[in-house]
Design a protein around this motif. Structure first.
Motif, PDB file in Angstrom:
ATOM      1  N   ASP A  48      14.158 -15.462  -5.523  1.00 44.35           N
ATOM      2  CA  ASP A  48      12.754 -15.567  -5.149  1.00 44.35           C
ATOM      3  C   ASP A  48      12.166 -14.161  -5.016  1.00 44.35           C
ATOM      4  OD1 ASP A  48      10.294 -16.361  -4.125  1.00 44.35           O
ATOM      5  OD2 ASP A  48      11.075 -16.653  -2.094  1.00 44.35           O
ATOM      6  N   PRO A  49      11.432 -13.668  -6.054  1.00 39.85           N
ATOM      7  CA  PRO A  49      10.916 -12.293  -6.006  1.00 39.85           C
ATOM      8  C   PRO A  49      10.108 -11.950  -4.755  1.00 39.85           C
ATOM      9  CG  PRO A  49      10.743 -13.140  -8.224  1.00 39.85           C
ATOM     10  CD  PRO A  49      11.170 -14.304  -7.348  1.00 39.85           C
ATOM     11  N   PRO A  50       9.222 -12.834  -4.249  1.00 39.00           N
ATOM     12  CA  PRO A  50       8.531 -12.473  -3.001  1.00 39.00           C
ATOM     13  C   PRO A  50       9.493 -12.270  -1.824  1.00 39.00           C
ATOM     14  CG  PRO A  50       7.349 -14.230  -4.117  1.00 39.00           C
ATOM     15  CD  PRO A  50       8.666 -14.065  -4.834  1.00 39.00           C
ATOM     16  N   ALA A  51      10.557 -13.050  -1.784  1.00 37.01           N
ATOM     17  CA  ALA A  51      11.550 -12.878  -0.713  1.00 37.01           C
ATOM     18  C   ALA A  51      12.296 -11.560  -0.882  1.00 37.01           C
ATOM     19  CB  ALA A  51      12.527 -14.052  -0.703  1.00 37.01           C
ATOM     20  N   VAL A  52      12.595 -11.201  -2.132  1.00 37.60           N
ATOM     21  CA  VAL A  52      13.249  -9.913  -2.402  1.00 37.60           C
ATOM     22  C   VAL A  52      12.330  -8.784  -1.953  1.00 37.60           C
ATOM     23  CG1 VAL A  52      14.083  -8.370  -4.223  1.00 37.60           C
ATOM     24  CG2 VAL A  52      14.690 -10.793  -4.279  1.00 37.60           C
ATOM     25  N   GLU A  53      11.040  -8.893  -2.255  1.00 34.47           N
ATOM     26  CA  GLU A  53      10.096  -7.844  -1.851  1.00 34.47           C
ATOM     27  C   GLU A  53      10.026  -7.732  -0.331  1.00 34.47           C
ATOM     28  OE1 GLU A  53       5.411  -6.584  -2.008  1.00 34.47           O
ATOM     29  OE2 GLU A  53       6.197  -7.793  -3.661  1.00 34.47           O
ATOM     30  N   ARG A  54       9.972  -8.863   0.360  1.00 32.40           N
ATOM     31  CA  ARG A  54       9.927  -8.809   1.830  1.00 32.40           C
ATOM     32  C   ARG A  54      11.168  -8.114   2.385  1.00 32.40           C
ATOM     33  NH1 ARG A  54       7.918 -13.919   0.998  1.00 32.40           N
ATOM     34  NH2 ARG A  54       9.917 -14.918   1.429  1.00 32.40           N
ATOM     35  N   GLU A  55      12.336  -8.442   1.823  1.00 32.32           N
ATOM     36  CA  GLU A  55      13.563  -7.818   2.310  1.00 32.32           C
ATOM     37  C   GLU A  55      13.589  -6.326   1.984  1.00 32.32           C
ATOM     38  OE1 GLU A  55      18.323  -8.558   2.625  1.00 32.32           O
ATOM     39  OE2 GLU A  55      17.017 -10.179   1.971  1.00 32.32           O
ATOM     40  N   LEU A  56      13.127  -5.960   0.787  1.00 28.47           N
ATOM     41  CA  LEU A  56      13.068  -4.542   0.430  1.00 28.47           C
ATOM     42  C   LEU A  56      12.109  -3.792   1.350  1.00 28.47           C
ATOM     43  CD1 LEU A  56      13.141  -4.653  -3.464  1.00 28.47           C
ATOM     44  CD2 LEU A  56      14.879  -3.670  -1.960  1.00 28.47           C
ATOM     45  N   ALA A 106      11.300   0.144   5.589  1.00 28.47           N
ATOM     46  CA  ALA A 106      10.871   0.469   6.954  1.00 28.47           C
ATOM     47  C   ALA A 106      12.031   1.029   7.769  1.00 28.47           C
ATOM     48  CB  ALA A 106      10.295  -0.775   7.632  1.00 28.47           C
ATOM     49  N   GLU A 107      13.183   0.401   7.651  1.00 31.35           N
ATOM     50  CA  GLU A 107      14.344   0.868   8.406  1.00 31.35           C
ATOM     51  C   GLU A 107      14.759   2.269   7.956  1.00 31.35           C
ATOM     52  OE1 GLU A 107      18.931  -0.411   9.357  1.00 31.35           O
ATOM     53  OE2 GLU A 107      17.495  -1.971   8.829  1.00 31.35           O
ATOM     54  N   ALA A 108      14.831   2.484   6.636  1.00 33.75           N
ATOM     55  CA  ALA A 108      15.258   3.792   6.117  1.00 33.75           C
ATOM     56  C   ALA A 108      14.272   4.893   6.502  1.00 33.75           C
ATOM     57  CB  ALA A 108      15.422   3.729   4.597  1.00 33.75           C
ATOM     58  N   PRO A 161       8.211  -2.196  10.710  1.00 34.13           N
ATOM     59  CA  PRO A 161       8.276  -3.143   9.597  1.00 34.13           C
ATOM     60  C   PRO A 161       6.957  -3.882   9.346  1.00 34.13           C
ATOM     61  CG  PRO A 161      10.173  -3.421  11.030  1.00 34.13           C
ATOM     62  CD  PRO A 161       9.235  -2.464  11.718  1.00 34.13           C
ATOM     63  N   ASP A 162       6.181  -4.135  10.389  1.00 29.17           N
ATOM     64  CA  ASP A 162       4.885  -4.803  10.210  1.00 29.17           C
ATOM     65  C   ASP A 162       3.920  -3.928   9.425  1.00 29.17           C
ATOM     66  OD1 ASP A 162       5.719  -7.082  11.567  1.00 29.17           O
ATOM     67  OD2 ASP A 162       5.005  -6.334  13.506  1.00 29.17           O
ATOM     68  N   VAL A 163       3.952  -2.631   9.669  1.00 27.87           N
ATOM     69  CA  VAL A 163       3.090  -1.692   8.952  1.00 27.87           C
ATOM     70  C   VAL A 163       3.484  -1.658   7.479  1.00 27.87           C
ATOM     71  CG1 VAL A 163       2.441   0.743   8.706  1.00 27.87           C
ATOM     72  CG2 VAL A 163       2.575  -0.294  10.981  1.00 27.87           C
ATOM     73  N   VAL A 164       4.766  -1.499   7.205  1.00 30.27           N
ATOM     74  CA  VAL A 164       5.239  -1.451   5.820  1.00 30.27           C
ATOM     75  C   VAL A 164       4.964  -2.783   5.122  1.00 30.27           C
ATOM     76  CG1 VAL A 164       7.263  -1.152   4.330  1.00 30.27           C
ATOM     77  CG2 VAL A 164       6.973   0.305   6.349  1.00 30.27           C
ATOM     78  N   GLY A 165       5.098  -3.876   5.849  1.00 35.55           N
ATOM     79  CA  GLY A 165       4.856  -5.193   5.279  1.00 35.55           C
ATOM     80  C   GLY A 165       3.430  -5.416   4.833  1.00 35.55           C
ATOM     81  N   LYS A 166       2.484  -4.689   5.403  1.00 36.53           N
ATOM     82  CA  LYS A 166       1.068  -4.859   5.072  1.00 36.53           C
ATOM     83  C   LYS A 166       0.553  -3.857   4.036  1.00 36.53           C
ATOM     84  CE  LYS A 166       0.103  -6.831   9.572  1.00 36.53           C
ATOM     85  NZ  LYS A 166      -0.459  -6.606  10.906  1.00 36.53           N
ATOM     86  N   LEU A 167       1.378  -2.895   3.652  1.00 37.77           N
ATOM     87  CA  LEU A 167       0.940  -1.898   2.671  1.00 37.77           C
ATOM     88  C   LEU A 167       0.804  -2.537   1.299  1.00 37.77           C
ATOM     89  CD1 LEU A 167       3.232   1.115   3.672  1.00 37.77           C
ATOM     90  CD2 LEU A 167       0.757   0.916   4.032  1.00 37.77           C
ATOM     91  N   PRO A 168      -0.146  -2.044   0.483  1.00 40.45           N
ATOM     92  CA  PRO A 168      -0.249  -2.549  -0.892  1.00 40.45           C
ATOM     93  C   PRO A 168       1.046  -2.287  -1.664  1.00 40.45           C
ATOM     94  CG  PRO A 168      -2.153  -1.181  -0.322  1.00 40.45           C
ATOM     95  CD  PRO A 168      -1.145  -1.042   0.792  1.00 40.45           C
ATOM     96  N   ALA A 169       1.341  -3.149  -2.616  1.00 37.84           N
ATOM     97  CA  ALA A 169       2.586  -3.025  -3.386  1.00 37.84           C
ATOM     98  C   ALA A 169       2.656  -1.725  -4.178  1.00 37.84           C
ATOM     99  CB  ALA A 169       2.748  -4.221  -4.319  1.00 37.84           C
ATOM    100  N   ASP A 170       1.500  -1.136  -4.501  1.00 41.98           N
ATOM    101  CA  ASP A 170       1.517   0.110  -5.279  1.00 41.98           C
ATOM    102  C   ASP A 170       1.599   1.357  -4.394  1.00 41.98           C
ATOM    103  OD1 ASP A 170      -1.057   0.008  -4.241  1.00 41.98           O
ATOM    104  OD2 ASP A 170      -2.051   0.457  -6.139  1.00 41.98           O
ATOM    105  N   GLU A 221       1.909   7.431   3.291  1.00 42.28           N
ATOM    106  CA  GLU A 221       2.006   6.239   4.126  1.00 42.28           C
ATOM    107  C   GLU A 221       3.450   5.938   4.529  1.00 42.28           C
ATOM    108  OE1 GLU A 221       0.465   6.230   1.176  1.00 42.28           O
ATOM    109  OE2 GLU A 221      -1.608   5.649   1.501  1.00 42.28           O
ATOM    110  N   ILE A 222       4.370   6.046   3.575  1.00 40.41           N
ATOM    111  CA  ILE A 222       5.785   5.750   3.855  1.00 40.41           C
ATOM    112  C   ILE A 222       6.557   7.032   4.104  1.00 40.41           C
ATOM    113  CG2 ILE A 222       7.921   4.756   2.921  1.00 40.41           C
ATOM    114  CD1 ILE A 222       6.155   2.693   1.464  1.00 40.41           C
ATOM    115  N   ALA A 223       6.254   8.065   3.340  1.00 47.05           N
ATOM    116  CA  ALA A 223       6.855   9.393   3.500  1.00 47.05           C
ATOM    117  C   ALA A 223       8.383   9.350   3.521  1.00 47.05           C
ATOM    118  CB  ALA A 223       6.309  10.084   4.748  1.00 47.05           C
TER     119      ALA A 223
END
Length: 92
Positions: free
Chosen positions: A6-14, A19-21, A26-35, A42-44
């Protein structure tokens, strides 16, 4: 456990792994645009955090990004990383 077919599930896990790395909320990273660039402001993601992320991806998904993508173009953004991992999951 995430359904790796399930690609959306893979994206959520990535996103969670990113976020952890990067030691981000995780909520902030989860709301960022995919690009959103992984090494942008933003992620740095640092080079050390990138190594941690690649190790986590290999351990979780069995995809050795560094070995399969020598130029590491897949680390450009959340979207490129998700597409790369999803493609190589299907190839297994």
């Amino acid at each position: 456990m995430t359904d790796i077919q399930d690609p959306p599930a893979v994206e959520r896990e990535l996103r969670s792994m990113i976020a952890e790395a990067a030691r981000l909320d995780p909520d902030v990273v989860g709301k960022l645009p995919a690009d959103t660039p992984l090494f942008g402001p933003e992620i740095a993601l640092t080079s050390l955090a990138g190594v941690v992320l690649l190790g986590a991806i290999d351990a979780r998904f069995g995809v050795d990004v560094a070995a399969l993508d020598l130029s590491l173009d897949s680390l450009e953004s959340v979207a490129t990383l998700t597409a790369f991992v999803a493609t190589h999951l299907r190839a297994v």
